[in-house]
Design a protein around this motif. Structure first.
Motif: not given
Ligand code: ACO
Length: 218
Positions: A143, A145-146, A161, A163-164, A179, A181-182, A184, A195, A197-198, A204, A213, A216
């Motif tokens: 997947h 994302s947008p 996956h 992210g957006a 995965t 992250g959105a 990233s 997973t 991110v950033g 992470i 943390t 990293r």
């Molecule tokens: C039509 C539609 O809606 S399609 C759907 C599209 N969906 C998306 O784009 C969602 C993408 N998902 C994400 O970005 C999520 O945050 C994930 C999957 C990367 C991580 O989710 P989780 O595993 O629940 O991680 P969690 O929220 O506990 O965060 C863990 C750490 O990563 C950081 N983090 C999480 N996401 C991001 C991100 N996108 N960018 C930067 N840092 C991030 C958090 O701040 C946290 O940092 P810390 O440990 O220093 O506090």
């Protein structure tokens, strides 16, 4: 074309819009929250086990309209349909190169661009307004994302996956079932079941552990 959707949630509603954008018709919405097959107006509602009967009766094609990659894979495996039973749905406002390939069960949302020689697998979601650049390979059940930007020659594994709004720079690989992250920006290869991110993206979580943390890279 007549289309049966497996799933009846928000994602399924978006796919239904894609289907009708091409003048095709959703004739059934199957979901295990329904216990019996019944027709309401022009559309059947019922459990996913009704799919075989409806394919025979209506000569319809199927899309698994469920956003979670692992669930899509599980349902495809359970239904055990042939590739020919699945539709590939491309919104009329998506742009897909004639040299790109899209697998069965894959959906391409409005505003998507898929450029030359990209190969997109089966049961993939290419979500609203993303770009898949030339020569990318996108695995089954992924997947994207947008708004994501997958630049030239990137390999995206099965079940990934993204992210957006995420970006992957040219020729990098994202291992299966990872995965991103959105927002990233991926500048290194990412191993399977991670997973990241950033900006730049750092791992992470891996399959069997969460990277603290403190450990990293800055
Ligand atoms: C039509 C539609 O809606 S399609 C759907 C599209 N969906 C998306 O784009 C969602 C993408 N998902 C994400 O970005 C999520 O945050 C994930 C999957 C990367 C991580 O989710 P989780 O595993 O629940 O991680 P969690 O929220 O506990 O965060 C863990 C750490 O990563 C950081 N983090 C999480 N996401 C991001 C991100 N996108 N960018 C930067 N840092 C991030 C958090 O701040 C946290 O940092 P810390 O440990 O220093 O506090």
């Amino acid at each position: 074309m007549k289309v049966i959707l497996i799933g009846d949630s928000g994602h399924a509603r978006v796919i239904a819009d894609n289907v009708t954008s091409n003048g095709d018709t959703v004739i059934a919405r199957l979901d295990d929250k329904y216990s019996e097959l019944e027709k309401r107006g022009e559309c059947f509602y019922g459990p996913s086990s009704s799919v075989h009967e409806l394919i025979r009766q209506e000569q319809a094609k199927v899309v698994i309209a469920i956003g979670a990659n692992a669930v899509r894979q599980k349902i495809a495996s359970k239904l055990n349909l042939s590739e020919d039973n699945y539709a590939t749905i491309i919104h009329k406002e998506a742009i897909v190169s004639p040299s790109a390939e899209l697998g069965p069960g894959t959906v391409v949302m409005p505003g998507v661009i898929v450029n030359a020689a990209a190969k997109v697998g089966s049961h993939v979601i290419l979500n609203t307004r993303l770009v898949i650049e030339h020569d990318c390979v996108i695995g089954d059940y992924a997947h994207v994302s947008p708004g994501a930007m997958i630049t030239g020659g990137v390999l995206v594994g099965d079940g990934v996956h993204i992210g957006a709004g995420a970006t992957v720079i040219p020729t990098k690989s994202i291992g299966a079932w990872s995965t991103i992250g959105a927002g990233s920006v991926v500048i290194d290869d990412i191993e399977e079941h991670s997973t990241a991110v950033g900006v730049p993206a750092r791992i992470i979580k891996t399959a069997d552990q969460t990277v603290s943390t403190a450990n990293r890279k800055a």
